[in-house]
Design an enzyme around this catalytic site. Structure first.
Site, PDB file in Angstrom:
ATOM      1  N   CYS A 221       6.224  -2.706  -3.382  1.00  0.00           N
ATOM      2  CA  CYS A 221       5.373  -3.558  -2.410  1.00  0.00           C
ATOM      3  C   CYS A 221       5.740  -3.478  -1.054  1.00  0.00           C
ATOM      4  O   CYS A 221       6.864  -3.411  -0.693  1.00  0.00           O
ATOM      5  CB  CYS A 221       5.373  -4.997  -2.867  1.00  0.00           C
ATOM      6  N   CYS A 224       7.437  -7.082  -0.042  1.00  0.00           N
ATOM      7  CA  CYS A 224       8.273  -7.437  -0.615  1.00  0.00           C
ATOM      8  C   CYS A 224       9.197  -6.753  -1.505  1.00  0.00           C
ATOM      9  O   CYS A 224      10.196  -7.291  -2.251  1.00  0.00           O
ATOM     10  CB  CYS A 224       7.744  -9.153  -1.292  1.00  0.00           C
ATOM     11  N   CYS A 243       0.513  -6.808  -5.842  1.00  0.00           N
ATOM     12  CA  CYS A 243       1.915  -7.362  -6.021  1.00  0.00           C
ATOM     13  C   CYS A 243       2.169  -8.762  -6.672  1.00  0.00           C
ATOM     14  O   CYS A 243       1.410  -9.631  -6.314  1.00  0.00           O
ATOM     15  CB  CYS A 243       2.443  -7.437  -4.404  1.00  0.00           C
ATOM     16  N   CYS A 246       4.128 -11.389  -4.134  1.00  0.00           N
ATOM     17  CA  CYS A 246       3.482 -11.916  -2.775  1.00  0.00           C
ATOM     18  C   CYS A 246       2.162 -11.881  -2.838  1.00  0.00           C
ATOM     19  O   CYS A 246       1.579 -12.572  -1.548  1.00  0.00           O
ATOM     20  CB  CYS A 246       4.286 -11.036  -1.487  1.00  0.00           C
ATOM     21  N   ASP A 376      11.601  24.324   3.508  1.00  0.00           N
ATOM     22  CA  ASP A 376      12.052  23.971   2.325  1.00  0.00           C
ATOM     23  C   ASP A 376      11.130  24.043   1.083  1.00  0.00           C
ATOM     24  O   ASP A 376       9.881  23.238   1.247  1.00  0.00           O
ATOM     25  CB  ASP A 376      12.412  22.647   2.698  1.00  0.00           C
TER      26      ASP A 376
HETATM   27 ZN    ZN Z   1       4.658  -8.203  -2.307  1.00  0.00          ZN
END
Ligand code: ZN
Length: 472
Positions: A221, A224, A243, A246, A376
């Site tokens: 998330c 959070c 999520c 939150c 790369d």
């Molecule tokens: Zn969250």
């Protein structure tokens, strides 16, 4: 007339003249000429872009994947509505390339009949261009990690796009609801937002395996750092995220694909919901990722208030341009060129192979590591070549070429591909001939080059099959 004003007008005219001459010279010298004339013009007449674009409605398309295709579909929609526009060519999506496109489009006094400027802009250059001009509509396709060397830049780029857009509350945003990174722009900003996405319960062939989701971007998330949970995946980190900590979750989409009726190697038939109406549409491009591009373009046309039937007509008749999927007829067979430049795009092409019905497949990878390809090449290890084991019943032959052909061969070997099926051919002409020879009548030989390899290969094919230059 005020001397200062006169001098300003004169300077603008001279700059446009020099710019136009440089465009012709660059083209004549086969340099492509996409950024140099713009660079010179900005030096001669700083802020010229603001001047040339005044009075135009500006649409910008940015994001990691799909911005070229999305831009070209919107272009087709504008054509379908008979709207005059200015646009930049694919690849010329940095600030100087945009300036070049404007200089080419305007007359010597800097005037144009166009009412819209449709601009594809590299996500890293978005904030830079906003110092000069600000879009009325901003479409953000998605955020993916481009290559390994740009890993740390993903969140940095997102932050910068967000910070820049936050300065202009009038920008109307068109955002991908299924991308937690992209959708967060709408959550954090006060701007008007139109979300697009693919709904839950839409059946598609890549939904079963989740494409080793944990190795992808944006697992945690943004707010959070808890691990997202998903109601469903479409590809990469796109899907119905939420999520558990939150509550940040996929916003509901204003424009959405509600059903996939049929997926073919050339097109997909879908149903989409647009302003509470369910409409049947054909996306005239293959693969799940192009449904997103079509939805983004549809969302843009809704924001512009264009009639939906013209939009449906445009996405149903759109043909892809340079570098995405180009089909070249070759004596009753087909060469299909698909540009590869990052792991997610590459993965999508491999998924596309799995969706194909070809009984027998010839596939070539041409990998260069010139500056424009990215020096790369370790990003090849982020591409799930293991997926190719799913097409072993099609008895595929793999050809590898380019400056890093050997590395590509090693990557395929580690993916579990039988080494007897892997052939290194450095010479492009020999590669094309051998691959076509093994391709059955009316079937396709797929060639996946990196950027500079694509340019080299097209040079050869241009002579062999009488192709047009890509800027024509
Ligand atoms: Zn969250």
């Amino acid at each position: 007339m005020n001397m200062k004003l006169l001098w300003h007008e004169l300077r603008l005219i001279i700059t446009i003249l020099i710019g136009k001459i440089l465009i012709v010279l660059c083209r004549f010298a086969k340099l492509g000429g996409t950024s140099f004339p713009g660079k010179v013009a900005e030096k001669l007449c700083p802020g010229i872009l603001r001047e040339l674009s005044s009075g135009l409605k500006l649409i910008m398309v940015t994001g990691t994947n799909g911005k070229t295709t999305t831009t070209r579909i919107i272009e087709k929609i504008l054509q379908e509505n008979k709207i005059q526009y200015i646009t930049n060519k694919s690849g010329a999506n940095l600030v100087n390339g945009v300036i070049t496109a404007f200089i080419e489009a305007v007359d010597f006094l800097g005037k144009t009949d166009a009412s819209i400027a449709l601009i594809e802009i590299d996500e890293a250059a978005f904030s830079k261009i906003c110092n000069l001009i600000v879009p009325h509509v901003l479409i953000v396709t998605n955020f993916f990690r481009d290559q390994l060397d740009r890993y740390g830049e993903l969140y940095g780029t997102l932050k910068l796009v967000k910070k820049t857009a936050a300065l202009f509350e009038n920008i109307k945003l068109v955002l991908n609801a299924d991308d937690s990174l992209c959708a967060s722009i709408g959550k954090d900003l006060k701007n008007e937002v139109t979300y697009y996405g693919i709904d839950k319960d839409v059946k598609h062939s890549t939904s079963s395996n989740n494409e080793a989701y944990d190795s992808k971007d944006a697992v945690f998330c943004l707010y959070c750092q808890s691990k997202y949970e998903y109601d469903y995946h479409t590809y990469g980190h796109l899907g119905g995220f939420r999520c558990p900590n939150c509550g940040y979750a996929r916003p509901s989409a204003d424009i959405s694909c509600t059903e996939i009726d049929e997926m073919k190697d050339t097109h997909t038939d879908i149903k989409m919901r647009v302003s509470n109406q369910v409409i049947k549409a054909r996306v005239n491009l293959p693969g799940l990722y192009n449904i997103y591009n079509a939805l983004a373009a549809t969302a843009c046309s809704e924001v512009l208030g264009l009639p939906i039937q013209n939009t449906v007509k445009a996405i149903g008749s759109f043909e892809s341009g340079f570098g995405r999927m180009e089909t070249i007829p070759a004596d009753g067979k087909f060469l299909k060129l698909i540009l590869v430049k990052n792991p997610t795009g590459f993965d999508q092409v491999l998924s596309y192979f799995i969706e194909q019905n070809d009984s027998n497949m010839q596939i070539a990878f041409i990998i260069n590591d010139n500056a424009a390809d990215g020096r790369d090449i370790s990003w090849l290890w982020d591409v799930e070549f293991e997926k190719l084991l799913n097409i072993s019943h099609k008895e595929p032959e793999f050809y590898v070429s380019g400056l890093r052909a050997e590395d590509m061969a090693v990557r395929l070997k580690y993916a579990g591909i039988d080494t007897n099926k892997i052939t290194i051919i450095k010479d492009y002409e020999e590669l094309v001939n051998k691959g076509l020879l093994r391709t059955q009548q009316s079937k396709s030989f797929y060639i996946l080059p990196t950027y500079t390899a694509m340019l080299e290969l097209r040079k050869l094919l241009k002579v062999k099959y009488n192709l047009h230059d890509f800027w024509e």
